[in-house]
Design an enzyme around this catalytic site. Structure first.
Site, PDB file in Angstrom:
ATOM      1  N   CYS A 155       3.044 -11.327  -1.069  1.00  0.00           N
ATOM      2  CA  CYS A 155       4.146 -10.773  -0.289  1.00  0.00           C
ATOM      3  C   CYS A 155       4.493 -11.750   0.821  1.00  0.00           C
ATOM      4  O   CYS A 155       3.604 -12.300   1.471  1.00  0.00           O
ATOM      5  CB  CYS A 155       3.742  -9.422   0.295  1.00  0.00           C
ATOM      6  N   HIS A 177       7.450  -3.317  -6.171  1.00  0.00           N
ATOM      7  CA  HIS A 177       6.923  -3.909  -4.941  1.00  0.00           C
ATOM      8  C   HIS A 177       7.942  -3.761  -3.800  1.00  0.00           C
ATOM      9  O   HIS A 177       7.596  -3.310  -2.707  1.00  0.00           O
ATOM     10  CB  HIS A 177       6.607  -5.389  -5.202  1.00  0.00           C
ATOM     11  N   GLU A 178       9.191  -4.130  -4.085  1.00  0.00           N
ATOM     12  CA  GLU A 178      10.228  -4.043  -3.045  1.00  0.00           C
ATOM     13  C   GLU A 178      10.547  -2.589  -2.702  1.00  0.00           C
ATOM     14  O   GLU A 178      10.780  -2.253  -1.539  1.00  0.00           O
ATOM     15  CB  GLU A 178      11.488  -4.795  -3.472  1.00  0.00           C
ATOM     16  N   HIS A 209       8.339  -1.235  -0.097  1.00  0.00           N
ATOM     17  CA  HIS A 209       8.687  -1.648   1.272  1.00  0.00           C
ATOM     18  C   HIS A 209       9.633  -0.636   1.930  1.00  0.00           C
ATOM     19  O   HIS A 209       9.581  -0.440   3.143  1.00  0.00           O
ATOM     20  CB  HIS A 209       9.372  -3.023   1.276  1.00  0.00           C
TER      21      HIS A 209
END
Length: 181
Positions: A101, A143-144, A147
């Site tokens: 990341c 993954h994003e 966030h």
């Protein structure tokens, strides 16, 4: 003009906050943010970046898979802005994969992710998009997406023994026999 934006690092409280829904995708500041995120992810050798990583707490990220120094085997795709994204459905199968990341420099972790996902999002032109993503691109999306909810990849690692340095990861790319199971 697009510009490189500073990426927040682990420990910044903004990375742990849920992001805000984008009300107007055509707003000039949102369009500039998309351009700036695209430049930033490219310059940082990333394959994705979320708005909260640059202090902009919006439900917006860029998926920009391409081979680079950090991900030499990544598939090539055009950088795509995904606004107010959601995961509609996912495969039963989860596959572990090494993730890093831009907000957690120097570390990689073995993270389980769905192998296939069906997603929806609004594109930068304000049109609703639906598509199925698989493998590495599905991993980037998940993954994003995390966030946007204040979740980092390190939160998804199931065993602390599955954390390695970026240097060790790069050596594993050269010598796959070094992969930790």
């Amino acid at each position: 003009m697009s510009e490189l934006i500073q990426i927040l690092q682990l420990g910044d409280p903004i990375l742990r906050q849920p992001a805000t829904w984008v009300e107007n995708t055509q707003d000039e500041s949102i369009q500039k943010l998309i351009d700036d995120l695209t430049v930033t992810v490219s310059q940082a050798n990333g394959v994705g970046i979320a708005a909260p990583q640059v202090s902009a707490s919006y439900r917006l990220f860029i998926v920009a898979s391409r081979p680079n120094l950090r991900y030499p085997h990544a598939p090539l795709m055009e950088p795509t802005a995904m606004i107010n994204p959601s995961i509609i459905a996912h495969s039963a199968e989860m596959i572990p994969g090494w993730e890093g990341c831009l907000s957690v420099p120097g570390l990689r972790g073995l993270v389980p992710r769905y192998q296939a996902i069906e997603v929806s999002y609004t594109d930068r032109n304000g049109k609703l998009q639906k598509q199925e993503l698989t493998d590495f691109v599905a991993r980037i999306f998940q993954h994003e997406y995390d966030h946007l909810d204040g979740v980092l990849f390190i939160d998804r690692i199931e065993n602390l023994l599955n954390i390695i340095t970026e240097e060790k990861y790069q050596k594993m790319l050269i010598n796959p026999a070094d992969i930790i199971n």
